[in-house]
Design an enzyme around this catalytic site. Structure first.
Site, PDB file in Angstrom:
ATOM      1  CD  GLU A   1     -56.323  10.490  11.579  1.00  0.00           C
ATOM      2  OE1 GLU A   1     -55.372  11.206  11.892  1.00  0.00           O
ATOM      3  OE2 GLU A   1     -56.665   9.483  12.235  1.00  0.00           O
TER       4      GLU A   1
ATOM      5  CG  ASP B   1     -43.770 -14.248 -22.605  1.00  0.00           C
ATOM      6  OD1 ASP B   1     -42.859 -13.750 -21.915  1.00  0.00           O
ATOM      7  OD2 ASP B   1     -44.288 -13.653 -23.558  1.00  0.00           O
TER       8      ASP B   1
ATOM      9  CG  ASP C   1     -45.345 -10.149 -25.594  1.00  0.00           C
ATOM     10  OD1 ASP C   1     -45.791 -11.319 -25.636  1.00  0.00           O
ATOM     11  OD2 ASP C   1     -44.291  -9.808 -26.159  1.00  0.00           O
TER      12      ASP C   1
ATOM     13  CG  ASP D   1     -48.982 -14.120 -22.689  1.00  0.00           C
ATOM     14  OD1 ASP D   1     -48.781 -15.268 -22.279  1.00  0.00           O
ATOM     15  OD2 ASP D   1     -48.289 -13.572 -23.576  1.00  0.00           O
TER      16      ASP D   1
ATOM     17  CG  ASN E   1     -49.755   7.180  23.652  1.00  0.00           C
ATOM     18  OD1 ASN E   1     -49.202   6.642  24.608  1.00  0.00           O
ATOM     19  ND2 ASN E   1     -49.086   7.837  22.721  1.00  0.00           N
TER      20      ASN E   1
ATOM     21  CG  ASN F   1     -54.993  11.888  15.466  1.00  0.00           C
ATOM     22  OD1 ASN F   1     -54.306  10.879  15.490  1.00  0.00           O
ATOM     23  ND2 ASN F   1     -55.968  12.073  14.600  1.00  0.00           N
TER      24      ASN F   1
ATOM     25  CG  ASP G   1     -52.219  12.470  11.815  1.00  0.00           C
ATOM     26  OD1 ASP G   1     -51.779  11.351  12.147  1.00  0.00           O
ATOM     27  OD2 ASP G   1     -53.425  12.777  11.823  1.00  0.00           O
TER      28      ASP G   1
END
Length: 843
Positions: A291, A333, A592, A596, A660, A685, A689
């Protein structure tokens, strides 16, 4: 394409009105808006918009933290439990879910704000007419009634109606889907004309490819066609890393659903309480789900973007940092990247090879009177001394990448002269004669072979060469159709030497496992010179005409071997990028110019520079404040750092965490009670976290920065199996010790398992974060601090009296020692297994 919505169908057909009528309707004039009026209109448009936009964005981000299907199911189950009277579990689980969501929201919000601040540094500007004067303003400050000056390379900032134009060609594929640029001309069209038939309109999101024009703003922001369709258009394709993460999510979701559904069914079949079984299964699902992955990815990439900014790289598209970490091939280039970018004119040679003043005058006239996009060749020519007094400009045929020529029509003493300059072959194609040193004109065929040989030799000597031609004409208007039967005047020789440190920079990239290929529009002979100077193989050059003859499959093979691509057009640059990607490379492209843009779009990482044309900067994922390969080397290292830190979380989540949760699920079928309460699973958890949030700022071993990262779902699956089984072995050992050796009751069993689960998830983070022995690699400061805090918090929750509201009981010394011994064995064996795995699968 999407169908126009109702608002578009009922829209006033402004494309059918005359220019004068539109100026009146928009409250503007031929001098544009007054400064005060423009400021007033901008203030009215923005009133409340910024605050409302930020609030809505933050609210959406907060809601997104709780929209995972697994989290929503758990919330529903918690609500149901509350109705059934289990208020304490409801409160605790809700608090943990809320804290986890807020933690993710806070991290993502701050990261997003930091990136927006960086993006503001590369805002696109446009030229508008205010009070009759040209001024530059940011594109988002354009208002209805503004007059916009457009030139090649400019982005179209709003929906416009064209009032004046000179050979204006526009790429509007983002709106109409048309593959090629379309010609735009002023003048009303039919009210019922289709979108691609409104030839006097320019749409926001398109860009000028060649020519110039003046246009009136009729719609801005959400009122433009692009704004109305924005919710239905996917602006950018997902990156390779994003695709990998999506497939990983689907893979993990399938396993999670199957496992939790099976556990729920079996627990109900064993006559366990239904609500406890539902909460237990859903808590398992949340425990296995990554999550925090969105937040960790965002924070890691935001931190990388800040570090890149300190090294002169501005990140526009956040996900491109992950692709930067995977890049193993850089295409670039030549001008300004490999070379100094400072063009210097060194000679003018006529058809006989002699220095020629007439060629100089013609070249300077052409450069002085052209009004297209800024380029270093014309800048250099304008600096030359030449007698151009008395000439006036009548018109211009802008440069485009098909003709590869630029022509201006000038007049002096009542005589009109068309002057053309451009690529040698393309200029010679429209010439039938050549002027020699004494002013005589000779048939071109008499000199063609000598001119070609001279051109090749100059190019092999390292000079950039263009040709100049002219012809007298009675025409009062410059037109491309007049480019014929011209007289060759001479060559312009220019030099743009390679940067002194360029070979060292390429060597540094090579040391990082990144190959460099050059893609240039310059001729093949100049490319041979560049190859020799850079230490590349001159025989590894492939040209545009050769590419045109190759099948897509053959191009993949040839592109893999080639090191320099010469005489390439914009479409061919794009084809080269696609071919290299099909060959298995992760490609970054740096450019540039207008030519391109297609390649920048096609590359896995598109790179431009702050001085590039608007459309190139808009297309790019990264913008360099300094055009240098040395700067890019730092960028690749930061990309790898970000990639490595994101991968750490994924590996840990699929290894130890999954192992686990799998063990807890299996144990629930063998015990007369749940091995862990739902609240304890969620608390495990949450505690793990906390340090995981600091993974984004963790140190990365130097050895990992020396080679590109690579997303490999098969490798992730293998990691899950290997480390999941390893984790399960120690979970089973914990189960045997607690249940059969120490023979503890339900509360102490659940607490003991909780302690083992939290500690193994905390320690595995410090083990997997490095490929060395874990004690030989220094973790990031915040990772270490938060890990220690979680460790301390775990023991506080167990040993500080709390009326066991979370089902945790103080553990006897013998039981605690047993758990710590198991954890110690886990750490030692996990570190040995890790080093074997990385040698076996990632060597």
């Amino acid at each position: 394409m999407m169908r126009p919505g109702p608002s578009q169908q009922q829209e006033e057909p402004f494309w059918s009105f005359s220019g004068e009528d539109l100026l009146r309707r928009t409250g503007s004039s031929s001098k544009g808006l007054a400064h005060e009026e423009a400021a007033l209109r901008l203030a009215e448009r923005r009133q409340g918009q910024h605050h409302h936009g930020l609030f809505r964005k933050d609210l959406g981000l907060l809601i997104r933290q709780f929209t995972s299907p697994l989290v929503l199911l758990l919330v529903a189950a918690v609500v149901l439990a509350a109705f059934l009277g289990d208020a304490s579990s409801t409160l605790i689980i809700s608090t943990i879910l809320l804290a986890t969501g807020i933690l993710g929201f806070w991290q993502e919000r701050n990261a997003g704000r930091a990136v927006e601040a960086l993006r503001s540094l590369v805002r696109i500007h446009c030229t508008v007419l205010r009070d009759g004067q040209e001024v530059d303003v940011p594109t988002d400050e354009v208002v209805r009634g503004d007059l916009i000056r457009l030139r090649a390379g400019h982005m179209v900032p709003a929906d416009l109606v064209l009032l004046e134009a000179n050979e204006l060609q526009v790429n509007q594929a983002v709106i109409t889907g048309e593959s090629f640029p379309v010609r735009k001309e002023p003048g009303p069209v039919a009210a019922n004309a289709e979108l691609n038939g409104r030839t006097n309109c320019l749409w926001q999101g398109s860009n000028a490819v060649s020519g110039e024009g003046t246009a009136l703003v009729v719609h801005t922001g959400e009122k433009t066609i692009l704004g109305r369709l924005a919710h239905g258009i996917q602006a950018t394709l997902p990156s390779a890393f994003e695709n990998g993460i999506r497939h990983y999510g689907y893979f993990l979701l399938r396993i999670t659903v199957l496992l939790t559904a099976g556990i729920l069914i079996l627990n109900v079949a064993l006559h366990r309480p239904v609500m406890d079984s539902v909460l237990f299964s859903l808590a398992l699902a949340v425990g296995m789900a990554p999550e925090l992955l969105p937040a960790i990815m965002t924070v890691a990439m935001s931190a990388g973007a800040k570090r890149l900014f300190a090294k002169k790289v501005i990140v526009k598209k956040l996900s491109s940092i992950q692709n930067l970490g995977e890049t193993d091939l850089l295409c670039t280039d030549k001008t300004g990247t490999l070379t100094e970018g400072m063009i210097r004119v060194v000679g003018m040679r006529n058809a006989e090879g002699c220095e020629d003043a007439v060629t100089r005058t013609l070249a300077v006239l052409n450069a002085s009177f052209e009004t297209g996009f800024t380029n270093p060749i014309d800048d250099a020519l304008r600096q030359l001394d030449a007698n151009v007094a008395g000439y006036e400009r009548l018109g211009e045929v802008p440069y485009d990448f098909k003709r590869k020529r630029l022509s201006v029509l000038v007049r002096k003493d009542g005589n009109n002269l068309l002057i053309t300059k451009g690529a040698v072959a393309n200029v010679l194609d429209v010439c039938t004669s050549a002027r020699v040193g004494d002013g005589r004109t000779m048939p071109l065929d008499m000199h063609r072979a000598a001119l070609q040989a001279s051109f090749e030799q100059h190019s092999l000597n390292g000079y950039r060469v263009i040709a100049v031609a002219c012809k007298a004409t009675l025409s009062e208007q410059a037109m491309a159709s007049d480019e014929h039967d011209m007289e060759f005047a001479g060559f312009v020789l220019m030099e743009d030497p390679l940067k002194e440190d360029i070979t060292d920079a390429i060597g540094v990239l090579r040391g990082l496992g990144i190959q460099t290929k050059v893609i240039t529009g310059d001729n093949r002979y100049c490319a041979v010179h560049v190859a020799r100077e850079l230490g590349l193989r001159p025989g590894s050059i492939i040209t545009g005409p050769e590419i045109a003859q190759l099948s897509p499959e053959a191009l993949v093979a040839r592109a893999r071997e080639a090191e320099i691509f010469a005489e390439t057009g914009p479409e061919q640059k794009e084809l080269i990028i696609f071919a290299l990607q099909k060959g298995g490379a992760t490609v970054a492209y740096m450019g540039d110019g207008i030519n391109d843009v297609a390649a920048i779009h096609a590359a896995d990482v598109g790179i431009s520079v702050n001085g590039a044309v608007d459309v190139a900067r808009e297309a790019a994922d990264l913008v360099l404040t300094e055009k240098s390969l040395s700067v890019l080397a730092d960028g690749f290292r930061e990309g790898r750092r970000t990639f490595a830190n994101t991968l750490k979380y994924i590996l840990i989540n699929t290894g130890a965490t999954f192992g686990n949760m799998f063990s807890v699920a299996a144990a629930s079928l063998m015990l007369p009670y749940l091995p862990m309460l739902p609240v304890q699973i969620l608390l495990t958890n949450f505690l793990s976290d906390i340090p995981y949030m600091a993974v984004s700022s963790d140190n990365v071993d130097e050895e990992q920065l020396r080679r590109p990262g690579r997303w490999d779902l098969k490798g992730v699956r293998a990691f899950m199996v290997v480390f999941g089984l390893h984790s399960s072995v120690f979970d089973i050992l914990t189960f045997l010790v607690l249940y059969f050796v120490l023979k503890v009751g339900e509360g102490l069993f659940q607490t003991g398992w909780f302690l083992e689960s939290v500690l193994t998830e905390l320690f595995i983070l410090f083990i997997i974060r490095t490929r060395k022995k874990f004690y030989r690699s220094t973790p990031g400061r915040w990772l270490l601090v938060l890990g220690v805090l979680s460790f301390i918090a775990t023991f506080i929750l167990i040993y500080v009296p709390s009326d066991q509201i979370m089902g945790l009981w103080p553990l006897p010394l013998r039981l605690t020692a047993s758990i710590l011994t198991i954890v110690l064995l886990y750490v030692v064996t996990a570190d040995l297994l890790k080093r074997w795995y990385f040698r076996r699968y990632l060597a």
